[in-house]
Write an enzyme that holds these catalytic residues in place. Structure first.
Site, short mmCIF file in Angstrom:
data_model
loop_
_atom_site.label_atom_id
_atom_site.label_comp_id
_atom_site.label_asym_id
_atom_site.label_seq_id
_atom_site.Cartn_x
_atom_site.Cartn_y
_atom_site.Cartn_z
N LYS A 34 10.83 -106.44 -35.58
CA LYS A 34 11.22 -107.66 -35.01
C LYS A 34 11.36 -108.63 -35.88
O LYS A 34 12.43 -109.68 -35.95
CB LYS A 34 10.65 -107.64 -33.80
CG LYS A 34 10.99 -108.91 -33.02
CD LYS A 34 9.69 -109.37 -31.85
CE LYS A 34 8.55 -109.65 -32.54
NZ LYS A 34 7.99 -110.57 -31.87
N THR A 35 10.10 -109.14 -36.38
CA THR A 35 9.86 -110.17 -37.19
C THR A 35 10.65 -110.21 -38.36
O THR A 35 11.31 -111.32 -39.00
CB THR A 35 8.48 -110.33 -37.57
OG1 THR A 35 7.67 -110.54 -36.32
CG2 THR A 35 8.16 -111.81 -38.13
N ASP A 214 11.93 -116.14 -30.07
CA ASP A 214 10.95 -115.19 -30.22
C ASP A 214 10.21 -114.88 -28.78
O ASP A 214 10.21 -115.81 -28.08
CB ASP A 214 10.14 -115.41 -31.52
CG ASP A 214 9.32 -114.08 -31.53
OD1 ASP A 214 9.72 -112.95 -31.52
OD2 ASP A 214 8.00 -114.23 -32.09
N GLU A 215 9.86 -113.54 -28.62
CA GLU A 215 9.33 -113.27 -27.44
C GLU A 215 10.12 -113.61 -26.19
O GLU A 215 9.37 -114.00 -25.26
CB GLU A 215 7.98 -113.65 -27.40
CG GLU A 215 7.03 -113.03 -28.83
CD GLU A 215 6.64 -111.65 -28.82
OE1 GLU A 215 7.20 -110.83 -27.81
OE2 GLU A 215 5.72 -111.09 -29.64
N GLN A 245 7.86 -104.72 -22.99
CA GLN A 245 6.47 -105.29 -23.30
C GLN A 245 6.36 -106.73 -22.47
O GLN A 245 5.64 -107.77 -22.98
CB GLN A 245 6.39 -105.73 -24.69
CG GLN A 245 6.51 -104.14 -25.73
CD GLN A 245 6.01 -104.70 -27.03
OE1 GLN A 245 4.82 -104.86 -27.41
NE2 GLN A 245 7.27 -104.12 -27.70
N ARG A 591 0.25 -99.29 -29.50
CA ARG A 591 -0.72 -99.97 -30.61
C ARG A 591 -1.18 -98.89 -31.64
O ARG A 591 -1.58 -99.25 -32.47
CB ARG A 591 -1.64 -100.45 -29.92
CG ARG A 591 -1.54 -101.90 -28.93
CD ARG A 591 -0.65 -102.80 -29.48
NE ARG A 591 0.77 -102.50 -29.01
CZ ARG A 591 1.81 -103.09 -29.55
NH1 ARG A 591 1.75 -103.80 -30.35
NH2 ARG A 591 3.08 -102.72 -28.90
#
Length: 684
Positions: A34-35, A214-215, A245, A591
């Protein structure tokens, strides 16, 4: 240059990075780069000649902003552009905006920002009886839901909320009068200014032609409304997020923002990033199976780019002590075989579960660190209880008396405590002995009649409990909570659930200690935990322990998730949202990079008593164990939610029960209670 930028991206990432005009929703699965995608898009826009000053990128944390800034700015030659794009948090943007436009509200731009502690102090000066933490939380909710003090008053359904709404009004007047701004105002005031001034909204929107967020799954109603105004002259809004998420509903985030993005912004291009670069295929397969049980989702499936990997292990234990032993054995053998402890983590849904793990690690001499949390015996509610028990075993302990004499609140302020301490030093007697030995009128002359009565009641309670302790340790434990209502003092607080879970864990641990050691007394228990909490300061790397919320955005080669039981994970009952719990499960599983172990037990301390538990439905839903699925209709409506009805206006849900395909809601509309089907109302 632009071709070089895109060369390391996969096909979906390339489509997202090269999209220029119009709304874009990048649905980025866990570990899908994503980043990398959003920073490459930022660099790409600049590389094709778009003015960097017209690009605005908004994040949720300073850490995310710093990471993106560093990664994006390394992709282009900053010497060839005269201005850098603005990349900051929502709140930093709000601050910059207010510095230029605060005069629109007839206020000066030399305002001062107050933090949460300042906010608590201001509110405490206005109201002594309602806990400051509750006031802070409710006022923050009002602001982020765009509720004015007048609307909050109108919608108050209980006397408590009428009081809070009045304090909200007084607090707002105080801020304005003293030209102060709190954290929520950094978003609310820019919204108010832009909403009121259409020309200014258009001007700011034309300044920032390309906006990225973002997010996006973590945005709330206020952030969404602010973004609408920032996009009033164009639709070039790119949002990145993962509906699977979205785990901050309790903090005001609304998953509807990302679920309805395509409806909010016409002609949206949706790009799904589904290639996962983090976890093995086996881990992804079970994470996909789990999240597919959610109904409120846009739908995507993580596809592995790595090996199939080892099977996920599921540990079944009698209790938390056996669970801890198994995990410690595994971790010891991992470290002995050369694994760095920093690549190992243990996750839990409820922070109270850290106690048995901490105890086990201390005994085994293993180094650990609690990420984003506090060690069990350092938590204030546990320190309070220890102080109470110390006083019961030693009336000379002034330190403990001072800590708990006004906990829960008894109206005994600092001045009273200072006077008692001064008298204690002067007379050479402990504070408790003074209270015990002085006559009521002597104490009255020292601290006043009302406080004297309170102190005498406190003294009598302590002496009764001391006597009971000498007769029966178990009866003493039951009576302790009945006497002081310590657990109940956290009932309405925003973090009350976590604190009460810690208190329950502590009460249960003491009960177990006395069952296992019938010949030992309270003093022995206090000595044992004092030794236990004095963890040696190890040097070197440490195994991480943390809540699942704290783990978001992190990854570990070897991962353990404990507490996989109904009631612990998922949390069940009033106020819990099963779909959000399942998203937390998905976050937890993803994770893990190489190895994953899930653990459930047959009994744990629950509400202060050892209780038989049932294994989590998530183990079945993720395909890890066979069993019948727990089918539960999910409405998205729960007790405490604010809803809106076309005729009755706004109300708060007090009860939600099954009614065929629908839910029957009991809603309080400003004091009038009505039973209404959920399909006739909208969540606010």
């Amino acid at each position: 240059m632009s071709e070089n930028l895109l060369s390391s991206l996969n096909e979906s990432q390339k489509i997202a990075a090269q999209h220029i005009d119009g709304p874009l929703l990048i649905l980025a699965g866990a570990g899908s780069g994503k980043t990398k995608t959003i920073t490459t898009r930022l660099a790409y826009l600049i590389s094709i000649g778009i003015d960097p000053a017209s690009i605005l990128t908004l994040t949720f944390t300073n850490k995310a902003a710093s990471e993106m800034r560093e990664r994006a700015f390394n992709m282009f030659d900053s010497s060839i552009i005269n201005r850098l794009p603005l990349l900051c948090t929502f709140h930093k943007f709000g601050l910059l905006f207010l510095k230029f436009h605060m005069d629109e509200l007839n206020r000066k731009n030399n305002f001062i920002i107050i933090d949460t502690d300042d906010k608590k102090r201001v509110l405490k000066s206005m109201e002594k009886d309602i806990p400051a933490a509750l006031l802070v939380s409710e006022i923050s909710k009002y602001k982020n839901s765009l509720l004015t003090p007048t609307e909050a008053k109108k919608n108050a359904q209980l006397k408590l909320y009428e009081q809070i709404a009045q304090i909200y009004e007084d607090y707002e007047n105080y801020l304005e009068k003293n030209n102060l701004v709190d954290f929520d105002d950094l978003l609310l005031l820019p919204y108010k200014i832009l909403k009121k001034n259409e020309n200014l909204a258009k001007q700011i929107s034309q300044k920032y032609q390309y906006i990225m967020v973002d997010e996006y799954q973590d945005t709330n109603e206020l952030q969404y409304r602010l973004l609408r105004l920032l996009c009033s002259s164009h639709n070039n809004l790119c949002v990145v997020g993962d509906d699977d998420q979205s785990i901050y509903g309790w903090r005001g985030a609304t998953i509807k923002n990302i679920l309805n993005f395509s409806e909010h912004f016409e002609n949206t291009l949706v790009v799904k990033l589904e290639e996962n670069y983090r976890s093995t295929d086996t881990i992804l397969n079970h994470a996909n199976q789990l999240i597919e049980h959610n109904r409120d989702r846009l739908g995507k499936k993580l596809v592995g780019t790595r090996v199939k990997g080892d099977a996920i292990r599921v540990y079944e234990s009698h209790d938390e002590n056996e669970e801890t032993r198994k995990i410690i054995e595994d971790i010891k053998s991992l470290i002995n075989s050369g694994e760095n402890p920093k690549n190992i983590a243990i996750l839990f849904r409820v922070n109270a579960l850290s106690r048995s793990l901490e105890e086990g690690f201390n005994k085994a001499g293993l180094n650990y660190k609690l990420v984003g949390g506090m060690k069990f015996y350092e938590r204030s509610e546990i320190k309070d209880l220890i102080a109470y028990f110390r006083l019961l075993t030693n009336s000379n302990d002034n330190f403990s008396v001072k800590r708990i004499i006004n906990k829960p609140k008894r109206g005994l302020g600092k001045t009273t405590i200072d006077k008692l301490e001064a008298k204690s030093i002067e007379s050479g007697k402990s504070i408790f002995d003074l209270i015990q030995q002085l006559e009521a009128d002597e104490i009255s002359s020292l601290v006043g009649k009302k406080n004297a009565r309170t102190l005498k009641v406190f003294e009598a309670s302590v002496l009764d409990l001391k006597e009971l302790l000498s007769e029966s340790k178990m009866k003493f434990l039951d009576s302790f909570e009945e006497t002081f209502d310590y657990r109940a003092s956290y009932d309405n607080l925003p973090d009350g659930f976590e604190r009460q879970a810690n208190i329950d864990e502590f009460y249960g641990y003491i009960r177990d200690y006395f069952i296992q050691n019938p010949n030992l007394d309270l003093k022995d228990f206090l000595n044992d935990i004092a030794l236990e909490s004095e963890n040696d300061d190890y040097s070197g790397e440490a195994v991480s322990m943390m809540s699942i919320h704290a783990s978001k955005g992190l990854e570990f080669k070897k991962l353990f998730i404990v507490g996989m039981e109904e009631g612990f994970f998922p949390l069940t009952g009033d106020g819990s949202d099963l779909e959000e719990e399942r998203r937390l499960g998905y976050v937890a599983l993803t994770r893990a990079m190489d190895n994953l172990t899930l653990s459930f037990v047959h009994s744990r301390f629950y509400k202060g008593k050892r209780t038989s538990l049932v294994k989590s439905r998530f183990l079945t839903e993720s395909g890890l164990i066979k069993g019948s699925l727990t089918i539960e209709k999910q409405s998205g409506f729960k007790k405490g939610d604010l809803v809106s009805h076309k005729i009755f206006g706004m109300g708060r849900i007090e009860k939600a029960v099954n009614a065929g395909k629908d839910y029957k809601l009991t809603i309080n509309f400003g004091g009038t209670h009505r039973d209404i089907l959920s399909s006739f109302v909208e969540k606010i």
